[in-house]
Design an enzyme around this catalytic site. Sequence first.
Site, PDB file in Angstrom:
ATOM      1  N   ALA A  40       0.776  -1.057   0.092  1.00  8.30           N
ATOM      2  CA  ALA A  40       0.296  -0.150   0.221  1.00  8.30           C
ATOM      3  C   ALA A  40       0.961   1.016  -0.657  1.00  8.30           C
ATOM      4  O   ALA A  40       2.140   0.904   0.095  1.00  8.30           O
ATOM      5  CB  ALA A  40      -0.559  -0.005   0.816  1.00  8.30           C
TER       6      ALA A  40
ATOM      7  N   GLY B 143       0.752  -5.208   0.551  1.00  8.55           N
ATOM      8  CA  GLY B 143      -0.370  -4.884  -0.146  1.00  8.55           C
ATOM      9  C   GLY B 143      -0.244  -5.642  -1.445  1.00  8.55           C
ATOM     10  O   GLY B 143      -0.891  -6.368  -1.938  1.00  8.55           O
TER      11      GLY B 143
ATOM     12  N   GLU C  96      -0.591  -9.182  -0.732  1.00  6.73           N
ATOM     13  CA  GLU C  96      -2.232  -9.336  -0.139  1.00  6.73           C
ATOM     14  C   GLU C  96      -2.727  -9.656  -1.772  1.00  6.73           C
ATOM     15  O   GLU C  96      -3.486 -10.298  -2.027  1.00  6.73           O
ATOM     16  CB  GLU C  96      -2.507  -8.508   0.535  1.00  6.73           C
TER      17      GLU C  96
ATOM     18  N   GLU D 270       4.458  -4.884   7.089  1.00  2.00           N
ATOM     19  CA  GLU D 270       3.684  -4.101   8.141  1.00  2.00           C
ATOM     20  C   GLU D 270       4.159  -3.790   8.686  1.00  2.00           C
ATOM     21  O   GLU D 270       4.018  -2.182   9.736  1.00  2.00           O
ATOM     22  CB  GLU D 270       2.717  -4.155   8.103  1.00  2.00           C
TER      23      GLU D 270
END
Length: 259
Positions: free
Chosen positions: A66, A110, A113, A133
């Site tokens: 992200a 992300g 993911e 993260e």
Amino acid sequence: MKYKNILVEKKNTSVGLITLNRPKAYNALSSALISEVSDAVKKFEEDNNIGAIVLTGGDKVFAAGADIKELSELDFVTAYTSEYITKNWQALEKHKKPIIAAVSGVALGGGCELALMCDIIICDTSAKFGQPEIKLGTMPGIGGTQRLVRIIGKSKAMQMCLTGDMINAQEAKNYNLVADVFKEGTVLEEAILMAEKISRMSQPIVRLIKESINNAYETTLQAGLESERKYFYTTFNLEDKTEGMNAFIEKRKAKFINK
Ligand code: CAA
């Protein structure tokens, strides 16, 4: 929708190719980028000529997660009330056509993911996967503690999420995170070949198989087997089942018509 963060093209009429394209930011997954990916997936889902989709970040990096600059400005109330994850990622979680993630370089946070949301992940020897993260004072938020554990198991998922350490392509293969590892520079070509192969199959069958496999994550073995049996019987209604079996008996290649 005009895309600024991704490249979209059709390959050999039956494969939809989406390339994440923010090379200067390691393909960081900003909201704008994810909503473009969702839009491109939706358009390919509506296109009857497309049988499968390939998602890649190019030959250097898949995605470094992200967008940290965007996340750094988010507070709890804004993230929660704006449904920050749901609104941007839902279309990707609910896609119907098979998506193959072709990973080169890092797939972090992300990015890992996003690959996990796809149906098949293949990579080249440069690939690295991780959920870093925790090093940013946060945690995975788009499936890193859920999809990952179902695939690689609790101990390795704990290790990855709690240390933030990356695993390389061979480890990813050993833990069944990826279906195959290819020579550097060849994974996109392999993904397109695989997507073409899937596109030549009967599309209703592709969808039934995909749904049935995904059901395995949501249900008990007995319930899953029962629903698989019903899906199997359903295929007996299809002209493609008659064609597939006749072609075998007549020693020729089946020509499916998606009916
Ligand atoms: N978000 C925003 N920008 C990012 C980014 C990210 N996730 N990852 C890299 N970038 C940017 C850097 O800020 C840098 O930009 P500038 O040139 O403008 O400074 C550029 O990409 C190049 O990055 P580096 O200089 O750091 O390159 P490097 O080769 O030294 O390291 C890297 C590469 C290992 C990928 C490193 O950039 C890195 O660790 N990135 C962050 C990975 C990460 O923590 N991901 C998790 C994000 S949070 C998340 O994903 C939450 C969730 O589950 C929803």
